[in-house]
Design a protein around this motif. Structure first.
Motif, short mmCIF file in Angstrom:
data_model
loop_
_atom_site.label_atom_id
_atom_site.label_comp_id
_atom_site.label_asym_id
_atom_site.label_seq_id
_atom_site.Cartn_x
_atom_site.Cartn_y
_atom_site.Cartn_z
N ALA A 234 116.86 94.88 106.92
CA ALA A 234 115.42 95.08 107.08
C ALA A 234 114.80 95.49 105.76
O ALA A 234 115.27 96.40 105.09
CB ALA A 234 115.15 96.15 108.14
N GLY A 235 113.74 94.81 105.38
CA GLY A 235 113.06 95.11 104.13
C GLY A 235 113.79 94.60 102.91
O GLY A 235 113.53 95.03 101.80
N ALA A 236 114.77 93.68 103.11
CA ALA A 236 115.55 93.20 101.98
C ALA A 236 114.69 92.51 100.94
O ALA A 236 115.02 92.47 99.77
CB ALA A 236 116.64 92.25 102.48
N GLY A 237 113.57 91.95 101.38
CA GLY A 237 112.69 91.27 100.45
C GLY A 237 111.68 92.20 99.80
O GLY A 237 110.88 91.78 98.97
N ASP A 238 111.67 93.47 100.16
CA ASP A 238 110.73 94.41 99.59
C ASP A 238 111.03 94.63 98.11
O ASP A 238 112.18 94.72 97.70
CB ASP A 238 110.79 95.73 100.36
N LEU A 240 110.61 97.29 96.24
CA LEU A 240 111.30 98.53 95.96
C LEU A 240 112.78 98.42 96.30
O LEU A 240 113.64 98.94 95.57
CB LEU A 240 110.65 99.68 96.74
N THR A 241 113.11 97.75 97.39
CA THR A 241 114.51 97.57 97.77
C THR A 241 115.27 96.84 96.68
O THR A 241 116.39 97.22 96.32
CB THR A 241 114.60 96.79 99.09
N GLY A 242 114.67 95.78 96.14
CA GLY A 242 115.33 95.04 95.07
C GLY A 242 115.50 95.88 93.81
O GLY A 242 116.51 95.78 93.12
N LYS A 243 114.51 96.71 93.49
CA LYS A 243 114.61 97.56 92.31
C LYS A 243 115.71 98.61 92.45
O LYS A 243 116.40 98.94 91.49
CB LYS A 243 113.27 98.24 92.04
N LEU A 244 115.85 99.16 93.64
CA LEU A 244 116.85 100.21 93.86
C LEU A 244 118.26 99.67 93.87
O LEU A 244 119.20 100.41 93.57
CB LEU A 244 116.57 100.93 95.18
N ALA A 245 118.44 98.41 94.24
CA ALA A 245 119.80 97.87 94.36
C ALA A 245 120.55 97.93 93.04
O ALA A 245 121.75 98.21 93.01
CB ALA A 245 119.73 96.43 94.87
N LYS A 246 119.86 97.69 91.91
CA LYS A 246 120.54 97.65 90.62
C LYS A 246 121.08 99.01 90.20
O LYS A 246 122.27 99.13 89.88
CB LYS A 246 119.59 97.09 89.55
N PRO A 247 120.26 100.10 90.17
CA PRO A 247 120.84 101.40 89.77
C PRO A 247 121.88 101.92 90.74
O PRO A 247 122.80 102.64 90.34
CB PRO A 247 119.61 102.32 89.71
N LEU A 248 121.77 101.56 92.03
CA LEU A 248 122.75 102.03 93.00
C LEU A 248 124.12 101.40 92.78
O LEU A 248 125.14 101.94 93.21
CB LEU A 248 122.27 101.75 94.42
N ALA A 249 124.15 100.24 92.15
CA ALA A 249 125.42 99.55 91.91
C ALA A 249 126.07 99.99 90.62
O ALA A 249 127.21 99.61 90.34
CB ALA A 249 125.19 98.04 91.89
N GLN A 250 125.40 100.80 89.81
CA GLN A 250 125.95 101.23 88.53
C GLN A 250 127.01 102.31 88.73
O GLN A 250 126.99 103.04 89.73
CB GLN A 250 124.83 101.75 87.63
N PRO A 251 127.94 102.46 87.76
CA PRO A 251 128.97 103.51 87.89
C PRO A 251 128.42 104.92 87.73
O PRO A 251 129.04 105.88 88.17
CB PRO A 251 129.96 103.17 86.76
N ASP A 252 127.28 105.07 87.05
CA ASP A 252 126.65 106.40 86.89
C ASP A 252 125.25 106.37 87.48
O ASP A 252 124.26 106.43 86.76
CB ASP A 252 126.62 106.81 85.43
N PRO A 253 125.14 106.24 88.81
CA PRO A 253 123.82 106.08 89.45
C PRO A 253 123.01 107.36 89.40
O PRO A 253 123.55 108.46 89.39
CB PRO A 253 124.19 105.71 90.89
N PRO A 254 121.68 107.23 89.39
CA PRO A 254 120.82 108.42 89.43
C PRO A 254 120.70 108.96 90.84
O PRO A 254 120.95 108.27 91.82
CB PRO A 254 119.48 107.89 88.92
N ALA A 268 115.38 103.57 106.56
CA ALA A 268 115.43 102.12 106.60
C ALA A 268 115.43 101.53 105.19
O ALA A 268 116.17 100.58 104.90
CB ALA A 268 114.25 101.57 107.40
N CYS A 269 114.62 102.09 104.30
CA CYS A 269 114.58 101.62 102.92
C CYS A 269 115.91 101.87 102.22
O CYS A 269 116.43 101.00 101.50
CB CYS A 269 113.44 102.31 102.17
N ALA A 270 116.48 103.05 102.41
CA ALA A 270 117.78 103.37 101.78
C ALA A 270 118.87 102.44 102.28
O ALA A 270 119.69 101.94 101.50
CB ALA A 270 118.14 104.82 102.06
N ALA A 271 118.90 102.19 103.60
CA ALA A 271 119.93 101.31 104.16
C ALA A 271 119.81 99.90 103.60
O ALA A 271 120.81 99.25 103.27
CB ALA A 271 119.84 101.30 105.69
N ALA A 272 118.58 99.42 103.47
CA ALA A 272 118.37 98.07 102.95
C ALA A 272 118.77 97.98 101.48
O ALA A 272 119.40 97.01 101.05
CB ALA A 272 116.91 97.65 103.13
N ALA A 273 118.42 99.01 100.69
CA ALA A 273 118.76 98.99 99.27
C ALA A 273 120.27 99.07 99.06
O ALA A 273 120.83 98.38 98.21
CB ALA A 273 118.06 100.15 98.56
#
Length: 717
Positions: A234-238, A240-254, A268-273
């Protein structure tokens, strides 16, 4: 973010080992450990430990001592050494086959080392500390090497000896420092801070041992407080969801803080990201946070002890270990009232942490600041979210108007998913397809709130057919229901909100004499919207102490803002009365109360109805802020007759009953007519018969007398 001293201690320690006389593959600094079965790794380490035992027992002066059985005799040592040959592997293989279960996936240790950035040397230390938990023979071997049969775990000195590291090498000793990777990541605990450094015991958490042999059951200490977060597209096309996916995949995430406007949007936004980033997640609930706060003293004690070489694991540390083993993120929702300690504990630098709450970010929570973002609202495609949660491709696949059914609910994305799941369960219980009524019931359950502490809850059981009103007020009531149903579209999507921090609430006042149907109309509105009705108890609101009434009202408004319900202020003139000239302190504080209410109504986003018998007593400033004012006129003769007949609809009546004379001769409002019918029904039930015209006449006369009016036949008439 704080990070362990991974690079320096591990690399330098490995360099020291390469200069030692026992050069081994364990000292390699390669970044990847080849995948091998855990059994083979243990066998290799056992050979190395056995070699050290042979070396020490060859010239052991106490080998023939008859008292040496208190620890290990030479024969016992020889027996252990003889078991280290090929026949032991066959025996171990037979045991494994007999149990019909391998020790675990071949790449568990390698995968763990790769995820956590461990060197070969650090992985070897971890395996040596873990060995007694996986193979009992290591207990006796370690007891011999420790020169104490009761010390059957690896010690710092034993590990240094097996790895060929000098005990006086500072970089080698740094491998066991609290900030070194093994201790910092919670993989190895250095215990007994009062013991000499070389004699301190090394222990591996049971959860880590279970993980390495293939058991993924979470730590028992987290049960009931942590659950896996369901992936959500849900909200995969949002954006903000797309922006959050990149830092969450990093080894040193914020660390990320999502502030939500509506409960459930942040989750819901966190789950989608996280789904877009390909990361599983563990959801930390308030219960787990509370428990960690209760054990805060224990955690602080552990921090103090860690400077001496040990590490006490709190539930939060166990959660971090669980997240590292799974490669998961941690989602904290809802955020506790005082989250500073929890955030500092979770901010390890290598585990993604998403905090979700409704309060503004406070810089006192942590340093450095997290990435603070506003969670997108789920109201833009509410129908699509409901359809997806119900498992249908389109709302048209359902047998009812999904858009009309859910329009009144302001549930967030996660709340929609949970409500849809509950609706499907209710439908399965009824052995039918999901219906609009199932959805309404499930949605109301998600909106359960603390309003019952300040208001009386009414579950509506009436409908539009129960109202007997003239055309004009009835049309106004229908308009009010439509305003409540479409406010998000008109005020939000079409941007017709007045701005200035004003809410999207629907406010109306019902004015009319007592018994004309004001409260009943409020119940009908709530029933039509599929919401519960909460009648504010003035006794729980008004307080003689200055400022307390405003506090009580603020609690009610705040709770109503986050709840899908209809709020009814009965006899509203007691609270929303006119302001007056200030002649004494009482007038001043009364005006302050009215001023607060005027401001609070501006920012209110729920549905509030006010009823009054004396419209003239309501301040004009309140009236201006209302969406609708519905006047309830006193019923004329035709309406009174309709009210009599409606009240008698479910009552057994005599064949010749005629309520027309009562409607003509007695000017009663709807509430009084119902009371008269109740009186007649009790009279009929007492004699075991049906309601007659005489019973109705008796009831009508009684209501007339209650109103202080004279009836023909009374004394003095």
């Amino acid at each position: 973010m704080t990070a362990p001293q991974g690079g320096e201690s591990a690399d330098t320690g490995t360099g020291t080992a390469s200069d030692a006389q026992d050069s081994s593959a364990a000292h390699s600094t390669s970044d990847h450990i080849p995948a091998r079965p855990l059994r083979d790794r243990l066998a290799a380490q056992r050979e190395r430990v056995a070699a050290l035992v042979r070396e020490r027992s060859a010239d052991d002066p106490t080998a023939d001592d008859p008292l040496r059985g208190l620890y290990l005799s030479k024969d016992a040592v020889q027996h252990l050494l003889e078991k280290s040959g090929p026949e032991r592997e066959d025996s171990a293989e037979r045991v494994v086959v007999a149990r019909s279960a391998p020790l675990g996936p071949a790449d568990r240790l390698a995968g763990l080392a790769a995820r956590m950035g461990l060197t070969d040397l650090e992985a070897t230390i971890l395996l040596l500390a873990l060995a007694p938990d996986l193979d009992r023979d290591f207990e006796q071997l370690y007891g011999y090497l420790n020169n104490d049969v009761s010390r059957r775990r690896a010690t710092v000195g034993l590990v240094l000896d097996v790895c060929g590291l000098p005990a006086l090498d500072a970089t080698a000793r740094d491998l066991f420092h609290p900030t070194a990777p093994l201790s910092w990541l919670g993989l190895v605990r250095v215990e007994e801070p009062d013991a000499p450094f070389l004699g301190r015991t090394l222990r591996v958490p049971d959860r880590l041992a279970a993980h390495l042999i293939g058991n993924d059951t979470p730590d028992a200490a987290l049960e009931g407080h942590v659950r896996a977060l369901r992936p959500s597209p849900a909200g995969a096309g949002d954006s903000l969801t797309g922006k959050l996916a990149k830092p969450l995949a990093q080894p040193d995430p914020p660390v990320i803080y999502l502030r939500e406007r509506r409960e459930g949007d942040g989750l819901a936004c966190a789950a989608a990201a996280l789904t877009a980033a390909g990361r599983p997640a563990l959801h930390l609930t308030t219960a787990a946070e509370t428990r960690s706060r209760e054990t805060g003293e224990q955690r602080d004690s552990g921090d103090e002890q860690s400077s001496g070489g040990t590490h006490t694991h709190s539930p939060v540390q166990q959660l971090l270990l669980e997240a590292r083993l799974r490669g998961s993120a941690i989602v904290v929702y809802p955020l506790p009232e005082q989250p500073a300690d929890l955030i500092r504990s979770l901010d390890a630098g290598d585990v993604p942490v998403i905090l979700i709450g409704a309060t503004p970010y406070d810089p006192q929570w942590c340093d450095p600041d997290p990435l603070v973002l506003d969670a997108p609202s789920s109201t833009s495609d509410t129908v699509g979210l409901w359809a997806a949660a119900l498992g249908v491709e389109s709302a048209q696949d359902l047998g009812f108007d999904l858009a009309g059914t859910v329009a009144t609910y302001r549930l967030g994305g996660d709340r929609i998913r949970r409500a849809a799941h509950s609706a499907l369960d209710l439908a399965a219980l009824d052995d039918t397809d999901v219906t609009a009524e199932h959805l309404r019931l499930a949605a109301r359950q998600q909106s359960a709130s603390g309003l019952e502490r300040h208001a009386r809850r009414i579950m509506p059981a009436v409908g539009w057919n129960d109202l007997v009103l003239p055309k004009a007020p009835l049309e106004h009531l229908h308009e009010l229901a439509q305003r409540a149903r479409h406010r998000e579209r008109v005020l939000g999507d079409w941007q017709l909100s007045a701005g200035g921090g004003r809410g999207r609430g629907v406010l109306a006042m019902f004015a009319g004499e007592s018994g004309t149907g004001k409260t009943l109309s409020a119940e009908v509105i709530a029933a039509d919207l599929g919401l519960d009705l909460y009648v504010v108890q003035l006794s729980s609101v008004v307080d003689k102490y200055v400022g307390e009434t405003e506090k009580n009202l603020e609690r009610i408004f705040s709770e109503a803002d986050r709840t899908d319900a209809v709020l009814l202020f009965d006899e509203a003139d007691a609270v929303f009365g006119k302001r007056s000239d200030v002649k004494d302190a009482h007038d001043r504080y009364a005006n302050l109360e009215s001023a607060y209410l005027l401001q609070r109504l501006e920012s209110f986003s729920g549905i509030a109805l006010l009823t009054t018998n004396l419209r003239a007593n309501i301040d004009d400033a309140f009236t201006r802020r209302l969406d609708l004012v519905v006047d309830f006129p006193f019923p004329d003769e035709d309406q009174r007759l309709a009210l009599w007949r409606h009240s008698l609809a479910h009552v057994p009546c005599a064949d010749d009953i005629d309520p027309a004379p009562c409607a003509r001769d007695f000017e009663l409002a709807g509430g009084s007519i119902r009371s008269a019918v109740v009186t007649a029904a009790y009279a009929a039930a007492t004699r075991g018969g049906s309601v007659t015209s005489d019973d109705l006449l008796v009831g009508a006369r009684r209501e007339y007398r209650k109103a202080g009016r004279l009836v023909v036949g009374d004394a003095g008439w």
